[in-house]
Design an enzyme around this catalytic site. Sequence first.
Site, PDB file in Angstrom:
ATOM      1  CG  ASN A 199     -29.270  46.245 -35.805  1.00 22.26           C
ATOM      2  OD1 ASN A 199     -30.340  46.554 -36.343  1.00 22.26           O
ATOM      3  ND2 ASN A 199     -29.221  45.599 -34.654  1.00 22.26           N
ATOM      4  CD1 TRP A 200     -28.780  51.077 -40.402  1.00 24.41           C
ATOM      5  CD2 TRP A 200     -30.481  51.611 -41.765  1.00 24.41           C
ATOM      6  NE1 TRP A 200     -28.253  51.411 -41.631  1.00 24.41           N
ATOM      7  CE2 TRP A 200     -29.277  51.739 -42.495  1.00 24.41           C
ATOM      8  CE3 TRP A 200     -31.685  51.886 -42.430  1.00 24.41           C
ATOM      9  CZ2 TRP A 200     -29.242  52.141 -43.828  1.00 24.41           C
ATOM     10  CZ3 TRP A 200     -31.660  52.287 -43.767  1.00 24.41           C
ATOM     11  CH2 TRP A 200     -30.448  52.412 -44.451  1.00 24.41           C
ATOM     12  CE  LYS A 201     -29.110  48.220 -32.061  1.00 26.38           C
ATOM     13  NZ  LYS A 201     -28.623  48.272 -30.696  1.00 26.38           N
ATOM     14  CG  HIS A 261     -29.863  42.468 -31.732  1.00 28.57           C
ATOM     15  ND1 HIS A 261     -30.236  43.273 -30.680  1.00 28.57           N
ATOM     16  CD2 HIS A 261     -28.744  43.011 -32.265  1.00 28.57           C
ATOM     17  CE1 HIS A 261     -29.378  44.281 -30.597  1.00 28.57           C
ATOM     18  NE2 HIS A 261     -28.466  44.145 -31.539  1.00 28.57           N
ATOM     19  CD  GLU A 318     -31.311  46.434 -29.202  1.00 25.77           C
ATOM     20  OE1 GLU A 318     -31.728  46.500 -30.371  1.00 25.77           O
ATOM     21  OE2 GLU A 318     -30.253  46.985 -28.822  1.00 25.77           O
ATOM     22  CD  GLU A 344     -24.506  42.967 -31.445  1.00 26.74           C
ATOM     23  OE1 GLU A 344     -24.167  44.077 -31.866  1.00 26.74           O
ATOM     24  OE2 GLU A 344     -25.666  42.560 -31.505  1.00 26.74           O
ATOM     25  N   GLY A 357     -25.292  50.280 -26.905  1.00 28.27           N
ATOM     26  CA  GLY A 357     -25.970  51.561 -26.720  1.00 28.27           C
ATOM     27  C   GLY A 357     -25.583  52.291 -25.443  1.00 28.27           C
ATOM     28  CB  SER A 405     -20.498  51.415 -27.421  1.00 24.74           C
ATOM     29  OG  SER A 405     -21.704  51.460 -26.691  1.00 24.74           O
ATOM     30  N   GLY A 432     -24.621  49.606 -34.223  1.00 28.88           N
ATOM     31  CA  GLY A 432     -25.953  50.168 -34.044  1.00 28.88           C
ATOM     32  C   GLY A 432     -25.924  51.670 -34.277  1.00 28.88           C
ATOM     33  N   GLY A 433     -25.807  52.440 -33.185  1.00 30.18           N
ATOM     34  CA  GLY A 433     -25.900  53.900 -33.261  1.00 30.18           C
ATOM     35  C   GLY A 433     -25.041  54.530 -34.354  1.00 30.18           C
TER      36      GLY A 433
HETATM   37  P1  13P Z   1     -24.603  50.139 -30.575  1.00 33.67           P
HETATM   38  O1  13P Z   1     -23.528  50.222 -31.632  1.00 33.67           O
HETATM   39  O2  13P Z   1     -25.597  51.274 -30.663  1.00 33.67           O
HETATM   40  O3  13P Z   1     -24.042  49.936 -29.218  1.00 33.67           O
HETATM   41  O4  13P Z   1     -25.475  48.822 -30.930  1.00 33.67           O
HETATM   42  C1  13P Z   1     -24.823  47.623 -31.158  1.00 33.67           C
HETATM   43  C2  13P Z   1     -25.787  46.640 -31.660  1.00 33.67           C
HETATM   44  O5  13P Z   1     -26.701  46.235 -30.960  1.00 33.67           O
HETATM   45  C3  13P Z   1     -25.658  46.196 -33.056  1.00 33.67           C
HETATM   46  O6  13P Z   1     -26.493  45.132 -33.332  1.00 33.67           O
END
Ligand code: 13P
Length: 262
Positions: free
Chosen positions: A11-13, A99, A101, A171, A177, A217, A238-239
Amino acid sequence: MSDRKPFVGGNWKMNTNRTTGSDLARGVTDGLITVDGVDAAVFPPFPYLLTVRAILRDRGSSVRLGAQDVYHQGEGAFTGEVSMNMLKDCGTQVVLVGHSERRHVIGEKDEFINKKLRGVLENGLEAILCVGETLDERTAGHQDIVTARQVRTGLADIPASLVERLIIAYEPVWAIGTGKTATPEDAQDAHAQIRALINRMYGKDTAQRLRIIYGGSLKPDIAADIFSQKDVDGGLVGGASLNAADFVGLCKAAAGAGRAKP
Ligand code: 13P
């Protein structure tokens, strides 16, 4: 080998641009050429879907194209929204819904998420329903109640036949994050609760086939312990998905964990 093929999504957000996103897509597809035993997907921002799709197609890659969100209506006066038909037109195969967020920063509620999820599945796409508790909810010991509510309401009026195209991502919000990954035991516990709930809602076969992936994470060096848990079928990243080598490492860890399961 587990019956459930591991799935790893990147997930590149709201990150990358046309150049860095293209480089990342090339790095991921090249790195995964010789990796099997895992379904991988990337979720670029909407404006780069077609660019990434072209890269995946040119390379004959099996990496799936995903979208980070969708609006449930087919078309019309919904300024700023993106419909299922548009996503399909751009070659999207899988869509994230709910998600954390979207829930906690943008303010989406369970009922709205249910409309989106129904829309995605009824339109023949795969969906990933994201669920997970906040730190306050966990501290209060409410994590199972919260995730159960998100799963139940998210799946309201969705028949078992459509659940075949669903993945659930657990999640925990406090892990996203923050660098604080859930312990393998905590992840397994949450996933087992979700699978038991799906068993009660849809029966044993559906529950056994459903892939439940962990997000929060994830890093290649710690992922193997989480992925090797019985009810953890991969991850949503994510990251670490913004670095091709790290994302490929996570896909390899998931594939290895899947092969080692009874
Ligand atoms: P991180 O891997 O940056 O914690 O993000 C997880 C996430 O929200 C994937 O959708």
